[in-house]
Structures are given as structure tokens and as C-alpha cells.
Design a protein around this motif. Structure first.
Motif, PDB file in Angstrom:
ATOM      1  N   UNK A  63      55.715  51.789  75.229  1.00 27.97           N
ATOM      2  CA  UNK A  63      57.040  51.201  75.402  1.00 27.97           C
ATOM      3  C   UNK A  63      58.041  51.726  74.380  1.00 27.97           C
ATOM      4  N   UNK A  64      57.575  52.516  73.427  1.00 25.34           N
ATOM      5  CA  UNK A  64      58.429  53.028  72.356  1.00 25.34           C
ATOM      6  C   UNK A  64      58.477  54.557  72.394  1.00 25.34           C
ATOM      7  N   UNK A  65      59.434  55.111  71.674  1.00 25.41           N
ATOM      8  CA  UNK A  65      59.554  56.562  71.559  1.00 25.41           C
ATOM      9  C   UNK A  65      58.397  57.121  70.742  1.00 25.41           C
ATOM     10  N   UNK A  66      57.964  58.316  71.103  1.00 25.39           N
ATOM     11  CA  UNK A  66      56.884  59.009  70.394  1.00 25.39           C
ATOM     12  C   UNK A  66      57.375  60.423  70.065  1.00 25.39           C
ATOM     13  N   UNK A  67      57.074  60.868  68.857  1.00 23.84           N
ATOM     14  CA  UNK A  67      57.394  62.227  68.434  1.00 23.84           C
ATOM     15  C   UNK A  67      56.110  63.033  68.378  1.00 23.84           C
ATOM     16  N   UNK A  68      56.124  64.233  68.953  1.00 24.07           N
ATOM     17  CA  UNK A  68      54.966  65.127  68.914  1.00 24.07           C
ATOM     18  C   UNK A  68      55.209  66.187  67.848  1.00 24.07           C
ATOM     19  N   UNK A  69      54.260  66.324  66.935  1.00 23.76           N
ATOM     20  CA  UNK A  69      54.297  67.370  65.923  1.00 23.76           C
ATOM     21  C   UNK A  69      53.245  68.395  66.328  1.00 23.76           C
ATOM     22  N   UNK A  70      53.683  69.614  66.659  1.00 19.56           N
ATOM     23  CA  UNK A  70      52.803  70.670  67.154  1.00 19.56           C
ATOM     24  C   UNK A  70      52.803  71.840  66.184  1.00 19.56           C
ATOM     25  N   UNK A  71      51.611  72.266  65.812  1.00 23.47           N
ATOM     26  CA  UNK A  71      51.456  73.460  64.967  1.00 23.47           C
ATOM     27  C   UNK A  71      50.627  74.468  65.751  1.00 23.47           C
ATOM     28  N   UNK A  72      51.159  75.692  65.868  1.00 21.37           N
ATOM     29  CA  UNK A  72      50.493  76.750  66.634  1.00 21.37           C
ATOM     30  C   UNK A  72      50.496  78.029  65.815  1.00 21.37           C
ATOM     31  N   UNK A  73      49.369  78.748  65.882  1.00 18.70           N
ATOM     32  CA  UNK A  73      49.247  80.025  65.181  1.00 18.70           C
ATOM     33  C   UNK A  73      48.416  80.957  66.069  1.00 18.70           C
ATOM     34  N   UNK A  74      48.836  82.214  66.179  1.00 15.53           N
ATOM     35  CA  UNK A  74      48.038  83.158  66.956  1.00 15.53           C
ATOM     36  C   UNK A  74      48.863  84.158  67.729  1.00 15.53           C
ATOM     37  N   UNK A  75      48.275  84.650  68.824  1.00 12.14           N
ATOM     38  CA  UNK A  75      48.875  85.702  69.641  1.00 12.14           C
ATOM     39  C   UNK A  75      49.720  85.127  70.770  1.00 12.14           C
TER      40      UNK A  75
END
Length: 83
Positions: A63-75
Motif C-alpha cells: 500500500x506504500x511506495x517502494x524504492x528499488x536500489x539496483x547494482x549491476x556490473x558486467x558486460x
């Protein structure tokens, strides 16, 4: 990503758990690789099944806002955010 390319990732949701679906699409192909329900985080590797877009669909069932923290490394060539 190019076919066979590998990227490592870690994502965390701030504000509540999420459902997700990892997918790839391009050149008329489209597949869903993995699905998860009610997870606050995930990590691993993505290997491109074929050349095209690789990514996640996130679904917030809270029912509330959600923040996604994404870390990506590679090709990978670029990282895009789509709403």
C-alpha cells in the motif's frame, strides 16, 4: 546485452517486498527466466540467452511506495529505467 554476456546484480527494495520477473527480449524473441514473490532483495548473475534487452519487471503489491536500489556490473551496453 550480447548473447552469452554475463552481468552480476544485486537489488534491494526499500519500503516493502516486491514481486519480480526477469526477462529478455529482442529480434522477435521474448522469454521470462525467473519469477519471485514477496522478496525484499535478490542477487546473482544474468547471462543473456540471446542478444537483446535483459531486465526485471518489478510489481509493488504494498500500500506504500517502494524504492528499488539496483547494482549491476558486467558486460552490458546500457542501463535504462522504464516505467
Amino acid at each position: 546485452m550480447e548473447e552469452g554476456a554475463v552481468a552480476t546484480f544485486a537489488w534491494t527494495s526499500v519500503g516493502g517486498p516486491l514481486n519480480f520477473d526477469t526477462h529478455c527480449d529482442g529480434n522477435g524473441n521474448s522469454i521470462s527466466d525467473e519469477k519471485g514473490r514477496g522478496l525484499p532483495k535478490d542477487e546473482g548473475e544474468r547471462e543473456a540467452d540471446f542478444t537483446g534487452n535483459q531486465g526485471w519487471f518489478f510489481h509493488n503489491r504494498n500500500d506504500n511506495d517502494v524504492t528499488v536500489v539496483l547494482r549491476v556490473r558486467g558486460d552490458y551496453v546500457e542501463l535504462n529505467k522504464v516505467f
